[in-house]
Design a protein around this motif. Sequence first.
Motif, PDB file in Angstrom:
ATOM      1  N   LYS A 105       0.833  -1.206   0.000  1.00 21.73           N
ATOM      2  CA  LYS A 105       0.000   0.000   0.000  1.00 21.73           C
ATOM      3  C   LYS A 105       0.866   1.253   0.000  1.00 21.73           C
ATOM      4  O   LYS A 105       1.985   1.240   0.490  1.00 21.73           O
ATOM      5  CB  LYS A 105      -0.853   0.026   1.275  1.00 21.73           C
TER       6      LYS A 105
ATOM      7  N   THR B 132      -8.161   1.297   3.999  1.00 24.66           N
ATOM      8  CA  THR B 132      -7.620   1.148   2.641  1.00 24.66           C
ATOM      9  C   THR B 132      -8.671   1.630   1.650  1.00 24.66           C
ATOM     10  O   THR B 132      -9.708   0.986   1.471  1.00 24.66           O
ATOM     11  CB  THR B 132      -7.262  -0.340   2.365  1.00 24.66           C
TER      12      THR B 132
ATOM     13  N   ALA C  31      -3.317  -6.478   4.185  1.00 25.74           N
ATOM     14  CA  ALA C  31      -3.572  -5.071   3.836  1.00 25.74           C
ATOM     15  C   ALA C  31      -3.618  -4.195   5.080  1.00 25.74           C
ATOM     16  O   ALA C  31      -4.036  -3.027   5.008  1.00 25.74           O
ATOM     17  CB  ALA C  31      -4.889  -4.964   3.064  1.00 25.74           C
TER      18      ALA C  31
END
Length: 427
Positions: free
Chosen positions: A225, A382, A261
Amino acid sequence: MKAAIIGGGIIGLSSAYYLNQAGWSVTVFERGDLSDNCSFGNMGYLSPSHFVPLAQPGVVSQGILWMFDQKSPFYVRPELSWPLIDWGLKFVRACNTRNVERSARPMTDLLLLSRKLTAEWARSDEFAFEYHENGCINYYRTEKYEKGELETVRAGRDLGLDIRILSREEIHELEPELKPDVRGGAWYRDDAHLHPNSLMRELKSVLERKGVMIRTNTEVTGIEKKSGKINTLRLSDGSAWTGDLVVLAAGSWSREAARMAGEYLPVMPGKGYSMTVDVAHQPLKHPCILLEAKVAITPWEKKLRIGSTMEIGKVNDRILLPRVQGILEAVPKYLPGYTGDPAFREMSDLIKLKENLRSKVWYGFRPLSVDGLPYIGYAKKTSNLIIASGHAMLGLSFGAGTGKLVAELADGKPTSVGVSAFDPGRV
Ligand SMILES: Cc1cc2nc3c(=O)[nH]c(=O)nc-3n(C[C@H](O)[C@H](O)[C@H](O)COP(=O)(O)OP(=O)(O)OC[C@H]3O[C@@H](n4cnc5c(N)ncnc54)[C@H](O)[C@@H]3O)c2cc1C
């Protein structure tokens, strides 16, 4: 715009279908070969009747009692594991009337939407899979279960569902060959059923024809990310994917996938078994659930499937034979006509042989959320990650509808039904 989907079960493939329809360029990453996951060997029910979430009052005390019965339909594998403890505490907290009451409307709306969309697939020329709209009958043999079922019927009718209470005689008219030995039943006429193995195969080929890339035997092993946005998926073959949007539809493995994530998603696997035999003649006319035994039976034109059990714990390959036997032993109590049925006899004999069990008994892992509602919506931290998981016992029933919602969320459009109850951020 490019989208990646992690997981090729019913939820991943349905999401791919509607994202592709909305104009996204879609790649599905599936670590298996798409010949067997939880979405294949299930009972094939599309169940608006199942508007009561798994997390409901009484389920914990009943579950504890069942844990001492080897043949019971429920089992928690005791282990000192943080995911189980964390999930278990939250699940117990959600087992209350408030959870049931506030879930009923959003669950029903999504179940009905999904049922409608699946019917569209069944009627379109694109797909060919066995599909029937003749409801599902819940049978009860005891006064206690009749009382409980009548409460569910009342709640279901308040939600607008078409449900008929059936006497034993009315049931014998509907099932003239088997004449079930039951006190009565509730016929949920909005329910439908299909053959999930064929639907999954069809979805795969329809998607491939439409240009969706399905990369089997490819696991997503890492998520990178930048500024709160996924920019790269690392893949088991050493390659990488980059694009605009990621959908996490990894079923019972969603907790681990979300962690990559930096997201928290409490999902526990709930193992269930099913057994399927070919039949020359199908004596059963309607799918049914044997309420006290928690066993489901699905009749297709040329096949019969019997399934049940909920074993909560880590993914594992063990087949607990007493539980499988418990499933089969329940059937003749409700449907004594089956004792003489060659298909049922063959199934029982095979299980008794105990050899090669894996080729006769299928199992899959239901992705259990903590409150019985699926997680559908954008992840907390996210901005380009949509979660579509935790569909528990209803992944097939919720499948098409979830896919539609995923595509609507991706495009920032108003959703076909409300999604706030499914927000993954609620946990
Ligand atoms: C016995 C039984 C009967 C059932 N009957 C019904 C029924 O009648 N009606 C109903 O609605 N539901 C039923 N269910 C529940 C239903 O089958 C599930 O809810 C549904 O299959 C879940 O679908 P899914 O796509 O979320 O998960 P899955 O089908 O498990 O798919 C998830 C996929 O993600 C892949 N994956 C995971 N991690 C990664 C990764 N990192 N990279 C790549 N791929 C990954 C996995 O390999 C898997 O193929 C039943 C379940 C059982 C066990």
